[in-house]
Design a protein around this motif. Structure first.
Motif, mmCIF file in Angstrom:
data_model
loop_
_atom_site.group_PDB
_atom_site.id
_atom_site.type_symbol
_atom_site.label_atom_id
_atom_site.label_comp_id
_atom_site.label_asym_id
_atom_site.label_seq_id
_atom_site.Cartn_x
_atom_site.Cartn_y
_atom_site.Cartn_z
ATOM 1 N N TRP A 180 37.679 33.796 47.270
ATOM 2 C CA TRP A 180 36.687 34.192 47.069
ATOM 3 C C TRP A 180 36.031 34.852 48.563
ATOM 4 O O TRP A 180 35.260 35.791 47.842
ATOM 5 C CB TRP A 180 36.152 33.318 45.986
ATOM 6 C CG TRP A 180 36.565 33.334 44.939
ATOM 7 C CD1 TRP A 180 37.406 33.073 43.834
ATOM 8 C CD2 TRP A 180 35.987 34.687 43.807
ATOM 9 N NE1 TRP A 180 37.449 32.649 42.788
ATOM 10 C CE2 TRP A 180 36.757 34.355 42.547
ATOM 11 C CE3 TRP A 180 35.937 35.615 43.374
ATOM 12 C CZ2 TRP A 180 37.651 35.136 41.383
ATOM 13 C CZ3 TRP A 180 36.038 36.612 42.385
ATOM 14 C CH2 TRP A 180 36.890 36.819 41.505
ATOM 15 N N VAL A 181 35.997 33.483 49.141
ATOM 16 C CA VAL A 181 35.155 33.476 50.619
ATOM 17 C C VAL A 181 35.578 34.642 51.826
ATOM 18 O O VAL A 181 35.271 34.222 52.334
ATOM 19 C CB VAL A 181 34.548 32.123 50.731
ATOM 20 C CG1 VAL A 181 33.959 32.234 49.444
ATOM 21 C CG2 VAL A 181 36.004 31.224 50.835
ATOM 22 N N ASP A 182 37.306 35.055 51.828
ATOM 23 C CA ASP A 182 38.476 34.801 53.159
ATOM 24 C C ASP A 182 38.393 36.687 52.629
ATOM 25 O O ASP A 182 38.510 37.223 53.620
ATOM 26 C CB ASP A 182 39.451 34.088 52.874
ATOM 27 C CG ASP A 182 40.618 34.548 51.743
ATOM 28 O OD1 ASP A 182 40.355 35.695 51.060
ATOM 29 O OD2 ASP A 182 41.797 33.762 51.652
ATOM 30 N N GLY A 183 37.762 36.855 51.705
ATOM 31 C CA GLY A 183 37.249 38.957 51.496
ATOM 32 C C GLY A 183 39.334 38.918 50.421
ATOM 33 O O GLY A 183 39.206 40.093 49.967
ATOM 34 N N ARG A 184 39.859 38.433 49.609
ATOM 35 C CA ARG A 184 41.069 39.025 49.482
ATOM 36 C C ARG A 184 40.250 39.173 47.638
ATOM 37 O O ARG A 184 41.276 39.806 47.175
ATOM 38 C CB ARG A 184 42.172 37.661 49.024
ATOM 39 C CG ARG A 184 43.235 37.589 50.436
ATOM 40 C CD ARG A 184 43.945 36.411 49.941
ATOM 41 N NE ARG A 184 43.543 35.390 50.574
ATOM 42 C CZ ARG A 184 43.629 33.527 49.897
ATOM 43 N NH1 ARG A 184 44.734 33.883 49.189
ATOM 44 N NH2 ARG A 184 43.036 32.493 49.923
ATOM 45 N N TYR A 185 39.896 38.188 47.106
ATOM 46 C CA TYR A 185 38.722 38.845 45.853
ATOM 47 C C TYR A 185 37.787 39.614 46.403
ATOM 48 O O TYR A 185 36.666 38.979 47.254
ATOM 49 C CB TYR A 185 38.941 37.284 45.250
ATOM 50 C CG TYR A 185 39.672 37.289 44.550
ATOM 51 C CD1 TYR A 185 41.412 37.371 45.093
ATOM 52 C CD2 TYR A 185 40.082 35.576 43.557
ATOM 53 C CE1 TYR A 185 42.428 36.522 43.853
ATOM 54 C CE2 TYR A 185 41.104 35.726 43.184
ATOM 55 C CZ TYR A 185 42.630 35.054 43.659
ATOM 56 O OH TYR A 185 43.410 34.930 42.526
ATOM 57 N N GLY A 186 37.380 39.861 44.734
ATOM 58 C CA GLY A 186 36.412 41.013 44.988
ATOM 59 C C GLY A 186 35.591 40.917 43.861
ATOM 60 O O GLY A 186 35.710 40.648 42.902
ATOM 61 N N GLN A 187 34.921 42.314 43.573
ATOM 62 C CA GLN A 187 34.616 42.947 42.144
ATOM 63 C C GLN A 187 35.329 43.149 41.236
ATOM 64 O O GLN A 187 35.281 42.631 40.237
ATOM 65 C CB GLN A 187 34.053 44.510 42.187
ATOM 66 C CG GLN A 187 32.831 44.287 40.958
ATOM 67 C CD GLN A 187 31.597 43.531 40.746
ATOM 68 O OE1 GLN A 187 30.892 43.403 41.845
ATOM 69 N NE2 GLN A 187 31.443 42.995 39.870
ATOM 70 N N LYS A 188 36.880 43.175 41.982
ATOM 71 C CA LYS A 188 37.894 43.503 40.401
ATOM 72 C C LYS A 188 38.206 41.654 39.353
ATOM 73 O O LYS A 188 38.017 41.574 38.380
ATOM 74 C CB LYS A 188 39.185 43.958 41.155
ATOM 75 C CG LYS A 188 39.786 44.757 39.968
ATOM 76 C CD LYS A 188 40.579 45.217 40.585
ATOM 77 C CE LYS A 188 42.008 44.760 41.497
ATOM 78 N NZ LYS A 188 42.729 44.843 42.150
ATOM 79 N N GLU A 189 38.335 41.443 40.456
ATOM 80 C CA GLU A 189 38.754 39.649 40.035
ATOM 81 C C GLU A 189 37.942 39.408 39.477
ATOM 82 O O GLU A 189 37.942 39.014 38.670
ATOM 83 C CB GLU A 189 39.089 39.241 41.664
ATOM 84 C CG GLU A 189 40.567 38.882 41.527
ATOM 85 C CD GLU A 189 40.417 41.075 42.701
ATOM 86 O OE1 GLU A 189 41.490 41.022 42.942
ATOM 87 O OE2 GLU A 189 39.237 41.247 43.343
ATOM 88 N N LEU A 190 35.944 39.368 39.671
ATOM 89 C CA LEU A 190 34.913 38.676 39.147
ATOM 90 C C LEU A 190 35.070 39.386 37.787
ATOM 91 O O LEU A 190 35.124 39.103 37.307
ATOM 92 C CB LEU A 190 33.841 38.851 40.146
ATOM 93 C CG LEU A 190 32.622 38.160 39.484
ATOM 94 C CD1 LEU A 190 32.947 36.986 39.234
ATOM 95 C CD2 LEU A 190 31.552 38.395 40.089
ATOM 96 N N SER A 191 35.027 40.840 37.706
ATOM 97 C CA SER A 191 35.140 41.320 36.413
ATOM 98 C C SER A 191 36.496 40.624 35.439
ATOM 99 O O SER A 191 35.538 40.514 34.257
ATOM 100 C CB SER A 191 35.146 43.196 36.531
ATOM 101 O OG SER A 191 34.202 43.193 36.953
ATOM 102 N N ARG A 192 37.115 40.584 36.317
ATOM 103 C CA ARG A 192 38.273 40.075 34.985
ATOM 104 C C ARG A 192 38.135 38.087 34.797
ATOM 105 O O ARG A 192 37.507 37.615 33.193
ATOM 106 C CB ARG A 192 39.088 39.967 35.855
ATOM 107 C CG ARG A 192 40.365 41.137 35.696
ATOM 108 C CD ARG A 192 41.539 41.144 35.784
ATOM 109 N NE ARG A 192 42.124 40.517 37.021
ATOM 110 C CZ ARG A 192 42.079 41.196 37.667
ATOM 111 N NH1 ARG A 192 42.435 42.405 38.166
ATOM 112 N NH2 ARG A 192 42.815 40.685 39.550
#
Length: 341
Positions: free
Chosen positions: A52-64
Protein backbone atom coordinates in the motif's frame (compact mmCIF):
# COMPACT_ATOMS: atom_id res chain seq x y z
CA UNK A 1 25.45 -38.75 39.32
CA UNK A 2 22.48 -41.03 40.01
CA UNK A 3 20.95 -38.35 42.23
CA UNK A 4 21.39 -35.74 39.49
CA UNK A 5 19.80 -38.02 36.87
CA UNK A 6 16.83 -38.66 39.13
CA UNK A 7 16.32 -34.93 39.61
CA UNK A 8 16.47 -34.33 35.85
CA UNK A 9 13.99 -37.12 35.13
CA UNK A 10 11.69 -35.83 37.84
CA UNK A 11 11.82 -32.35 36.34
CA UNK A 12 11.05 -33.69 32.86
CA UNK A 13 8.16 -35.73 34.23
CA UNK A 14 6.78 -32.67 35.98
CA UNK A 15 6.97 -30.59 32.80
CA UNK A 16 5.28 -33.33 30.78
CA UNK A 17 2.53 -33.56 33.37
CA UNK A 18 2.00 -29.80 33.23
CA UNK A 19 2.00 -29.88 29.41
CA UNK A 20 -0.54 -32.73 29.35
CA UNK A 21 -2.72 -30.92 31.86
CA UNK A 22 -2.55 -27.75 29.78
CA UNK A 23 -3.50 -29.67 26.62
CA UNK A 24 -6.52 -31.23 28.32
CA UNK A 25 -7.52 -27.85 29.70
CA UNK A 26 -7.40 -26.05 26.37
CA UNK A 27 -9.24 -28.79 24.49
CA UNK A 28 -12.20 -28.86 26.86
CA UNK A 29 -12.49 -25.07 26.56
CA UNK A 30 -13.66 -25.45 22.96
CA UNK A 31 -16.95 -27.09 23.94
CA UNK A 32 -20.34 -25.40 24.22
CA UNK A 33 -21.86 -22.45 22.43
CA UNK A 34 -20.80 -18.80 22.72
CA UNK A 35 -23.18 -16.21 24.12
CA UNK A 36 -25.28 -14.32 21.59
CA UNK A 37 -23.75 -11.03 22.76
CA UNK A 38 -20.17 -12.25 22.29
CA UNK A 39 -19.82 -10.75 18.81
CA UNK A 40 -18.24 -7.76 17.13
CA UNK A 41 -19.17 -4.27 18.23
CA UNK A 42 -17.28 -2.70 15.33
CA UNK A 43 -13.95 -2.30 17.16
CA UNK A 44 -11.63 -4.50 15.12
CA UNK A 45 -8.32 -4.14 13.33
CA UNK A 46 -6.55 -5.33 10.19
CA UNK A 47 -2.85 -5.67 9.42
CA UNK A 48 -2.18 -4.25 5.93
CA UNK A 49 0.91 -5.03 3.90
CA UNK A 50 3.74 -2.98 2.50
CA UNK A 51 2.31 -2.83 -1.02
CA UNK A 52 0.00 0.00 0.00
CA UNK A 53 2.88 2.41 0.61
CA UNK A 54 5.43 1.34 -1.99
CA UNK A 55 3.22 1.92 -5.04
CA UNK A 56 2.11 -1.62 -5.86
CA UNK A 57 -1.46 -1.19 -4.54
CA UNK A 58 -3.84 1.62 -5.32
CA UNK A 59 -7.48 2.50 -5.90
CA UNK A 60 -8.37 -0.80 -7.57
CA UNK A 61 -7.14 -2.86 -4.63
CA UNK A 62 -8.78 -0.55 -2.10
CA UNK A 63 -12.11 -0.83 -3.91
CA UNK A 64 -11.94 -4.61 -3.40
CA UNK A 65 -10.88 -4.35 0.24
CA UNK A 66 -13.24 -1.56 1.33
CA UNK A 67 -16.43 -3.70 1.59
CA UNK A 68 -14.60 -6.15 3.83
CA UNK A 69 -13.38 -3.37 6.09
CA UNK A 70 -16.91 -1.95 6.32
CA UNK A 71 -18.72 -5.25 6.82
CA UNK A 72 -16.01 -6.51 9.14
CA UNK A 73 -16.42 -3.66 11.59
CA UNK A 74 -12.77 -2.73 11.21
CA UNK A 75 -12.01 0.55 12.94
CA UNK A 76 -8.19 0.40 12.87
CA UNK A 77 -5.67 -0.61 10.25
CA UNK A 78 -1.92 -1.13 10.71
CA UNK A 79 -0.02 -0.34 7.52
CA UNK A 80 3.48 -1.77 7.23
CA UNK A 81 5.92 1.09 6.64
CA UNK A 82 9.24 -0.63 7.44
CA UNK A 83 10.99 -2.71 8.40
CA UNK A 84 13.34 -0.67 10.57
CA UNK A 85 17.04 -0.69 9.91
CA UNK A 86 19.10 -2.63 12.44
CA UNK A 87 20.14 0.66 14.06
CA UNK A 88 16.51 1.65 14.62
CA UNK A 89 16.14 4.08 11.74
CA UNK A 90 13.20 4.01 9.33
CA UNK A 91 14.27 4.69 5.74
CA UNK A 92 11.72 6.96 3.95
CA UNK A 93 12.55 5.13 0.72
CA UNK A 94 10.62 2.14 2.10
CA UNK A 95 7.27 3.98 1.98
CA UNK A 96 7.49 6.41 -0.97
CA UNK A 97 3.73 6.43 -1.58
CA UNK A 98 2.63 6.89 2.04
CA UNK A 99 1.12 10.34 1.46
CA UNK A 100 -0.84 9.14 -1.54
CA UNK A 101 -2.11 6.11 0.35
CA UNK A 102 -3.31 8.23 3.27
CA UNK A 103 -5.19 10.61 0.97
CA UNK A 104 -6.83 7.74 -0.90
CA UNK A 105 -7.68 5.72 2.20
CA UNK A 106 -9.15 8.64 4.14
CA UNK A 107 -11.28 9.70 1.22
CA UNK A 108 -12.80 6.21 1.07
CA UNK A 109 -12.81 5.31 4.79
CA UNK A 110 -12.60 8.55 6.81
CA UNK A 111 -13.71 6.94 10.10
CA UNK A 112 -11.01 4.25 10.17
CA UNK A 113 -7.81 5.07 12.06
CA UNK A 114 -4.52 4.41 10.28
CA UNK A 115 -1.43 3.46 12.29
CA UNK A 116 2.11 2.88 11.10
CA UNK A 117 3.09 -0.76 11.55
CA UNK A 118 6.68 -0.44 12.76
CA UNK A 119 8.90 -3.37 13.64
CA UNK A 120 11.85 -5.65 13.08
CA UNK A 121 13.26 -8.95 14.29
CA UNK A 122 14.75 -8.63 17.77
CA UNK A 123 17.60 -11.10 17.76
CA UNK A 124 21.38 -11.09 17.92
CA UNK A 125 22.58 -9.38 14.75
CA UNK A 126 19.23 -7.67 14.17
CA UNK A 127 17.56 -4.88 16.13
CA UNK A 128 18.82 -4.57 19.72
CA UNK A 129 16.21 -2.90 21.94
CA UNK A 130 18.70 -3.05 24.79
CA UNK A 131 20.73 -0.33 23.07
CA UNK A 132 19.62 3.11 24.24
CA UNK A 133 20.61 4.74 20.95
CA UNK A 134 18.55 2.20 19.01
CA UNK A 135 15.51 2.89 21.18
CA UNK A 136 15.93 6.62 20.59
CA UNK A 137 15.99 6.12 16.83
CA UNK A 138 12.93 3.85 16.93
CA UNK A 139 11.01 6.53 18.81
CA UNK A 140 12.26 9.20 16.40
CA UNK A 141 10.98 7.10 13.51
CA UNK A 142 7.65 6.62 15.25
CA UNK A 143 7.23 10.32 15.94
CA UNK A 144 8.02 10.94 12.27
CA UNK A 145 5.07 8.75 11.28
CA UNK A 146 2.73 10.90 13.38
CA UNK A 147 4.21 14.02 11.81
CA UNK A 148 3.51 12.44 8.40
CA UNK A 149 -0.19 12.34 9.23
CA UNK A 150 -0.83 8.87 10.65
CA UNK A 151 -3.13 8.44 13.63
CA UNK A 152 -0.85 6.17 15.60
CA UNK A 153 2.04 3.74 15.82
CA UNK A 154 1.70 -0.03 16.01
CA UNK A 155 4.83 -1.84 17.22
CA UNK A 156 5.62 -5.42 16.23
CA UNK A 157 8.94 -6.68 17.56
CA UNK A 158 9.60 -10.43 17.55
CA UNK A 159 10.67 -12.32 19.50
CA UNK A 160 10.55 -10.39 22.77
CA UNK A 161 11.41 -12.56 25.82
CA UNK A 162 9.08 -12.81 28.77
CA UNK A 163 9.77 -10.06 31.35
CA UNK A 164 12.03 -8.18 28.94
CA UNK A 165 12.75 -4.69 30.40
CA UNK A 166 13.89 -3.18 27.09
CA UNK A 167 10.44 -3.23 25.51
CA UNK A 168 8.99 -1.54 28.58
CA UNK A 169 11.62 1.22 28.33
CA UNK A 170 10.85 1.68 24.63
CA UNK A 171 7.12 1.99 25.32
CA UNK A 172 7.69 4.49 28.13
CA UNK A 173 9.93 6.59 25.89
CA UNK A 174 7.47 6.39 22.99
CA UNK A 175 4.54 7.41 25.15
CA UNK A 176 6.53 10.37 26.44
CA UNK A 177 7.49 11.59 22.94
CA UNK A 178 4.30 11.04 20.96
CA UNK A 179 1.45 13.56 20.99
CA UNK A 180 -1.19 12.84 23.62
CA UNK A 181 -3.84 12.03 21.02
CA UNK A 182 -1.63 9.60 19.04
CA UNK A 183 -2.66 5.94 19.30
CA UNK A 184 0.05 3.63 20.65
CA UNK A 185 -0.50 -0.07 20.10
CA UNK A 186 1.55 -3.22 19.92
CA UNK A 187 1.32 -6.80 18.76
CA UNK A 188 2.21 -9.24 21.55
CA UNK A 189 2.89 -13.00 21.59
CA UNK A 190 0.73 -15.71 23.12
CA UNK A 191 0.33 -15.85 26.88
CA UNK A 192 0.76 -18.82 29.22
CA UNK A 193 -2.48 -20.82 29.35
CA UNK A 194 -1.69 -21.85 32.93
CA UNK A 195 -0.15 -19.65 35.60
CA UNK A 196 3.55 -20.41 36.06
CA UNK A 197 3.91 -22.21 32.74
CA UNK A 198 5.98 -19.41 31.19
CA UNK A 199 8.45 -19.57 34.09
CA UNK A 200 8.65 -23.38 34.05
CA UNK A 201 9.21 -23.69 30.31
CA UNK A 202 11.60 -20.74 30.40
CA UNK A 203 13.92 -22.81 32.57
CA UNK A 204 14.06 -25.60 30.00
CA UNK A 205 13.91 -23.92 26.60
CA UNK A 206 16.31 -21.40 25.01
CA UNK A 207 13.46 -19.08 23.99
CA UNK A 208 10.38 -18.20 25.99
CA UNK A 209 7.37 -19.88 24.37
CA UNK A 210 4.90 -17.60 26.18
CA UNK A 211 4.61 -14.35 28.02
CA UNK A 212 3.25 -14.46 31.56
CA UNK A 213 -0.02 -12.73 32.29
CA UNK A 214 1.84 -10.40 34.62
CA UNK A 215 4.24 -9.24 31.92
CA UNK A 216 1.38 -8.73 29.46
CA UNK A 217 -0.29 -6.51 32.05
CA UNK A 218 2.91 -4.47 32.51
CA UNK A 219 3.25 -3.97 28.76
CA UNK A 220 -0.43 -3.14 28.28
CA UNK A 221 -0.29 -0.41 30.92
CA UNK A 222 1.83 1.66 28.52
CA UNK A 223 -0.47 1.18 25.53
CA UNK A 224 -3.84 2.22 24.16
CA UNK A 225 -4.29 -1.04 22.31
CA UNK A 226 -2.92 -4.59 22.51
CA UNK A 227 -3.18 -7.17 19.70
CA UNK A 228 -2.48 -10.74 20.82
CA UNK A 229 -0.94 -12.80 18.00
CA UNK A 230 -2.98 -15.90 18.82
CA UNK A 231 -1.58 -17.99 15.97
CA UNK A 232 1.62 -19.87 15.09
CA UNK A 233 0.80 -21.93 18.17
CA UNK A 234 1.97 -25.36 16.99
CA UNK A 235 -1.45 -26.85 17.84
CA UNK A 236 -1.96 -30.03 15.76
CA UNK A 237 -5.78 -30.06 15.57
CA UNK A 238 -8.55 -27.53 15.15
CA UNK A 239 -10.06 -28.52 18.51
CA UNK A 240 -6.81 -27.93 20.38
CA UNK A 241 -6.21 -24.67 18.54
CA UNK A 242 -9.74 -23.44 19.21
CA UNK A 243 -9.42 -24.34 22.87
CA UNK A 244 -6.05 -22.60 23.03
CA UNK A 245 -7.63 -19.42 21.65
CA UNK A 246 -10.42 -19.65 24.23
CA UNK A 247 -7.83 -19.83 26.97
CA UNK A 248 -5.74 -17.04 25.41
CA UNK A 249 -8.80 -14.81 25.34
CA UNK A 250 -9.63 -15.56 28.98
CA UNK A 251 -6.09 -14.91 30.20
CA UNK A 252 -5.73 -11.73 28.14
CA UNK A 253 -9.06 -10.41 29.42
CA UNK A 254 -7.78 -10.85 32.96
CA UNK A 255 -4.36 -9.33 32.26
CA UNK A 256 -5.11 -6.32 30.06
CA UNK A 257 -6.54 -3.31 31.94
CA UNK A 258 -10.10 -2.44 30.94
CA UNK A 259 -9.12 1.03 29.74
CA UNK A 260 -6.82 -0.58 27.13
CA UNK A 261 -8.37 -1.99 23.98
CA UNK A 262 -7.77 -5.73 23.65
CA UNK A 263 -7.70 -7.34 20.22
CA UNK A 264 -7.36 -11.09 19.63
CA UNK A 265 -5.57 -12.13 16.45
CA UNK A 266 -7.32 -14.07 13.67
CA UNK A 267 -5.05 -16.00 11.26
CA UNK A 268 -5.77 -15.41 7.58
CA UNK A 269 -2.64 -16.60 5.80
CA UNK A 270 -1.46 -19.89 4.24
CA UNK A 271 1.85 -20.56 6.02
CA UNK A 272 2.55 -24.20 6.85
CA UNK A 273 5.58 -24.72 9.10
CA UNK A 274 6.67 -26.33 12.35
CA UNK A 275 4.76 -23.78 14.44
CA UNK A 276 1.61 -23.80 12.34
CA UNK A 277 -0.74 -26.36 10.86
CA UNK A 278 -3.08 -24.32 8.62
CA UNK A 279 -5.69 -27.08 8.79
CA UNK A 280 -5.80 -26.60 12.57
CA UNK A 281 -5.27 -22.84 12.83
CA UNK A 282 -8.32 -21.72 10.89
CA UNK A 283 -10.04 -18.36 10.95
CA UNK A 284 -13.28 -20.15 11.85
CA UNK A 285 -11.72 -21.84 14.90
CA UNK A 286 -10.12 -18.57 15.98
CA UNK A 287 -13.32 -16.53 15.96
CA UNK A 288 -15.31 -19.28 17.67
CA UNK A 289 -12.59 -19.58 20.31
CA UNK A 290 -12.59 -15.81 20.82
CA UNK A 291 -16.38 -15.78 21.23
CA UNK A 292 -16.25 -18.64 23.74
CA UNK A 293 -13.49 -16.93 25.71
CA UNK A 294 -15.38 -13.64 25.73
CA UNK A 295 -18.58 -15.45 26.82
CA UNK A 296 -16.81 -16.65 29.95
CA UNK A 297 -16.84 -13.07 31.22
CA UNK A 298 -20.66 -13.13 31.49
CA UNK A 299 -20.95 -9.69 29.88
CA UNK A 300 -19.55 -7.85 26.86
CA UNK A 301 -16.33 -6.08 27.69
CA UNK A 302 -15.94 -2.68 26.12
CA UNK A 303 -12.83 -2.00 24.04
CA UNK A 304 -12.59 -5.58 22.82
CA UNK A 305 -12.29 -6.89 19.29
CA UNK A 306 -10.23 -8.89 16.84
CA UNK A 307 -7.27 -8.21 14.56
CA UNK A 308 -7.08 -10.00 11.19
CA UNK A 309 -3.68 -10.99 9.81
CA UNK A 310 -3.52 -10.01 7.00
CA UNK A 311 -5.12 -8.20 4.06
CA UNK A 312 -2.54 -9.43 1.53
CA UNK A 313 -2.92 -13.12 2.37
CA UNK A 314 -6.55 -13.60 3.42
CA UNK A 315 -8.58 -15.80 1.09
CA UNK A 316 -12.27 -15.42 0.28
CA UNK A 317 -12.95 -18.43 2.51
CA UNK A 318 -11.09 -16.87 5.45
CA UNK A 319 -12.91 -13.56 5.03
CA UNK A 320 -16.25 -15.40 5.00
CA UNK A 321 -15.30 -17.29 8.16
CA UNK A 322 -14.40 -14.02 9.85
CA UNK A 323 -17.49 -12.14 8.71
CA UNK A 324 -19.95 -14.96 9.39
CA UNK A 325 -18.31 -16.09 12.61
CA UNK A 326 -17.53 -12.77 14.31
CA UNK A 327 -18.69 -9.64 12.50
CA UNK A 328 -22.25 -10.77 11.76
CA UNK A 329 -22.96 -14.28 13.07
CA UNK A 330 -26.50 -15.34 12.26
CA UNK A 331 -27.34 -11.95 10.80
CA UNK A 332 -29.80 -11.67 7.97
CA UNK A 333 -30.22 -8.78 5.52
CA UNK A 334 -30.32 -5.49 7.37
CA UNK A 335 -29.10 -7.10 10.60
CA UNK A 336 -25.38 -7.26 9.94
CA UNK A 337 -23.09 -5.92 12.60
CA UNK A 338 -20.06 -3.73 12.09
CA UNK A 339 -19.40 -0.34 10.62
CA UNK A 340 -21.87 0.33 7.85
CA UNK A 341 -22.73 -3.39 7.73
Amino acid sequence: MKWFLQRVLAAIAAVLAVALGAALLVRVQYNGEPASWAVSDGSNALWMGHAWVDGRYGQKELSRLKPRIVKGGISDVYVHVGPLETDGRLDPAKHPELDGFLRMFREELPDVRVSAWVGQRVEEGDLDLGDEAVRERVVEASAGMIDAGLDGVHYNFEPVPNNDPDLIELLELTRDRLPEDALLSSAVPTVEPLGGLAFTLGLLTPKDPFWSGGYLERVAEHLDQVAVMSYDTGMPTEGLYGGFVVRQTQVALDAVPEDVQLLMGVPAYPDDHVARNPEAETAAAAVRGIRLGLSDGRERRERFGTAVYADFSATDRQWRAYLDGWARPGAGPGQQQGRGG
